[in-house]
Design an enzyme around this catalytic site. Structure first.
Site, PDB file in Angstrom:
ATOM      1  N   GLY A  46      21.711   9.178   9.839  1.00 41.44           N
ATOM      2  CA  GLY A  46      20.308   8.791   9.742  1.00 41.44           C
ATOM      3  C   GLY A  46      20.183   7.442   9.061  1.00 41.44           C
ATOM      4  O   GLY A  46      21.051   7.054   8.273  1.00 41.44           O
ATOM      5  N   GLN A  51      16.075   0.836   4.484  1.00 38.43           N
ATOM      6  CA  GLN A  51      17.466   0.551   4.105  1.00 38.43           C
ATOM      7  C   GLN A  51      17.990  -0.764   4.676  1.00 38.43           C
ATOM      8  O   GLN A  51      18.991  -1.278   4.208  1.00 38.43           O
ATOM      9  CB  GLN A  51      18.382   1.694   4.574  1.00 38.43           C
ATOM     10  CG  GLN A  51      18.136   2.991   3.834  1.00 38.43           C
ATOM     11  CD  GLN A  51      19.009   4.091   4.403  1.00 38.43           C
ATOM     12  OE1 GLN A  51      18.639   4.752   5.372  1.00 38.43           O
ATOM     13  NE2 GLN A  51      20.198   4.269   3.830  1.00 38.43           N
ATOM     14  N   CYS A  91      24.522   9.013   1.489  1.00 37.07           N
ATOM     15  CA  CYS A  91      23.565   8.014   1.977  1.00 37.07           C
ATOM     16  C   CYS A  91      24.295   6.695   2.184  1.00 37.07           C
ATOM     17  O   CYS A  91      25.116   6.308   1.354  1.00 37.07           O
ATOM     18  CB  CYS A  91      22.454   7.851   0.944  1.00 37.07           C
ATOM     19  SG  CYS A  91      21.223   6.625   1.393  1.00 37.07           S
ATOM     20  N   LEU A  92      23.983   6.012   3.282  1.00 39.36           N
ATOM     21  CA  LEU A  92      24.639   4.730   3.553  1.00 39.36           C
ATOM     22  C   LEU A  92      24.295   3.690   2.476  1.00 39.36           C
ATOM     23  O   LEU A  92      25.037   2.729   2.305  1.00 39.36           O
ATOM     24  CB  LEU A  92      24.241   4.210   4.938  1.00 39.36           C
ATOM     25  CG  LEU A  92      24.724   5.075   6.109  1.00 39.36           C
ATOM     26  CD1 LEU A  92      24.182   4.542   7.427  1.00 39.36           C
ATOM     27  CD2 LEU A  92      26.250   5.150   6.137  1.00 39.36           C
ATOM     28  N   HIS A 133      15.300  13.499   3.992  1.00 43.34           N
ATOM     29  CA  HIS A 133      16.029  12.402   3.324  1.00 43.34           C
ATOM     30  C   HIS A 133      15.517  11.045   3.820  1.00 43.34           C
ATOM     31  O   HIS A 133      15.243  10.141   3.019  1.00 43.34           O
ATOM     32  CB  HIS A 133      17.523  12.586   3.617  1.00 43.34           C
ATOM     33  CG  HIS A 133      18.436  11.524   3.079  1.00 43.34           C
ATOM     34  ND1 HIS A 133      19.470  11.796   2.219  1.00 43.34           N
ATOM     35  CD2 HIS A 133      18.479  10.187   3.313  1.00 43.34           C
ATOM     36  CE1 HIS A 133      20.103  10.659   1.935  1.00 43.34           C
ATOM     37  NE2 HIS A 133      19.527   9.665   2.591  1.00 43.34           N
ATOM     38  N   GLU A 134      15.370  10.909   5.144  1.00 47.02           N
ATOM     39  CA  GLU A 134      14.947   9.605   5.711  1.00 47.02           C
ATOM     40  C   GLU A 134      13.470   9.315   5.417  1.00 47.02           C
ATOM     41  O   GLU A 134      13.108   8.169   5.142  1.00 47.02           O
ATOM     42  CB  GLU A 134      15.210   9.563   7.219  1.00 47.02           C
ATOM     43  CG  GLU A 134      16.668   9.762   7.644  1.00 47.02           C
ATOM     44  CD  GLU A 134      17.673   8.911   6.901  1.00 47.02           C
ATOM     45  OE1 GLU A 134      17.315   7.813   6.427  1.00 47.02           O
ATOM     46  OE2 GLU A 134      18.828   9.353   6.762  1.00 47.02           O
ATOM     47  N   HIS A 137      13.116   7.871   2.085  1.00 45.16           N
ATOM     48  CA  HIS A 137      13.399   6.424   2.036  1.00 45.16           C
ATOM     49  C   HIS A 137      12.129   5.611   2.313  1.00 45.16           C
ATOM     50  O   HIS A 137      11.880   4.600   1.664  1.00 45.16           O
ATOM     51  CB  HIS A 137      14.446   6.034   3.087  1.00 45.16           C
ATOM     52  CG  HIS A 137      15.873   6.224   2.649  1.00 45.16           C
ATOM     53  ND1 HIS A 137      16.398   5.615   1.534  1.00 45.16           N
ATOM     54  CD2 HIS A 137      16.892   6.923   3.203  1.00 45.16           C
ATOM     55  CE1 HIS A 137      17.685   5.941   1.418  1.00 45.16           C
ATOM     56  NE2 HIS A 137      18.009   6.744   2.419  1.00 45.16           N
TER      57      HIS A 137
HETATM   58 NI    NI Z   1      19.863   7.625   2.874  1.00 43.44          NI
END
Ligand code: NI
Length: 167
Positions: A46, A51, A91-92, A133-134, A137
């Protein structure tokens, strides 16, 4: 298509609240394509526009093992949630850090697709976690902010050390 640089926690730009998309134009479609490419390349399941330092409400998700079930969600909104589950998240934007977070077990999310058609998705398990989660963000929240302050301090120290080594 282009790979986009991903912001790393605790970059203050990750705290920005993303604005709704009013017009699904060519730039939004290009952003969605580039975000999908960036997510698959990372690899991740995701990615939120926040991000990649674009503060509009757009996320891409693919939790399939075959990496061929891309979901692009514009202006996603959780309209129903039920139960709880605890899942280990990563998470990236927080490379190398994984920890357990409690979230709703199932969610119903309303969103627009790339054609501007309103859709809903009824998700549980990993997909429900990923959606929450997304969407976090887009509201300026990274998963580690669900953890204790002590853990957050440790994570920041670890990431600062990593950044020093790779700088
Ligand atoms: Ni993330």
């Amino acid at each position: 298509m282009a790979l986009l640089p991903i912001l790393r926690f605790p970059d203050p730009r990750l705290k920005k609240v993303a604005a709704p998309v009013h017009n699904i134009d060519a730039s939004i479609k290009r952003l969605a394509r580039d975000m999908a490419e960036t997510m698959y390349e990372a690899p991740g399941i995701g990615l939120a526009a926040t991000q990649v330092d674009v503060h509009v409400r757009l996320i891409v998700i693919d939790t399939s093992e075959t990496h061929d079930q891309l979901l692009t969600l514009i202006n996603p909104e959780i309209v129903e949630s039920q139960g709880t589950q605890v899942c280990e998240e990563g998470c990236l934007s927080v490379p190398g850090i994984y920890d357990k977070v409690e979230r709703a077990e199932s969610v119903v999310v309303r969103y627009l697709d790339l054609e501007g058609v309103e859709r809903t998705i009824d998700a549980d398990g990993l997909l429900a976690v990923c959606l929450q989660h997304e969407i976090d963000h887009l509201d300026g929240k990274v998963f580690v902010e669900h953890l204790s302050l002590l853990k957050q301090t440790r994570i920041k120290a670890k990431l600062a050390k990593q950044a020093k080594i790779t700088a």
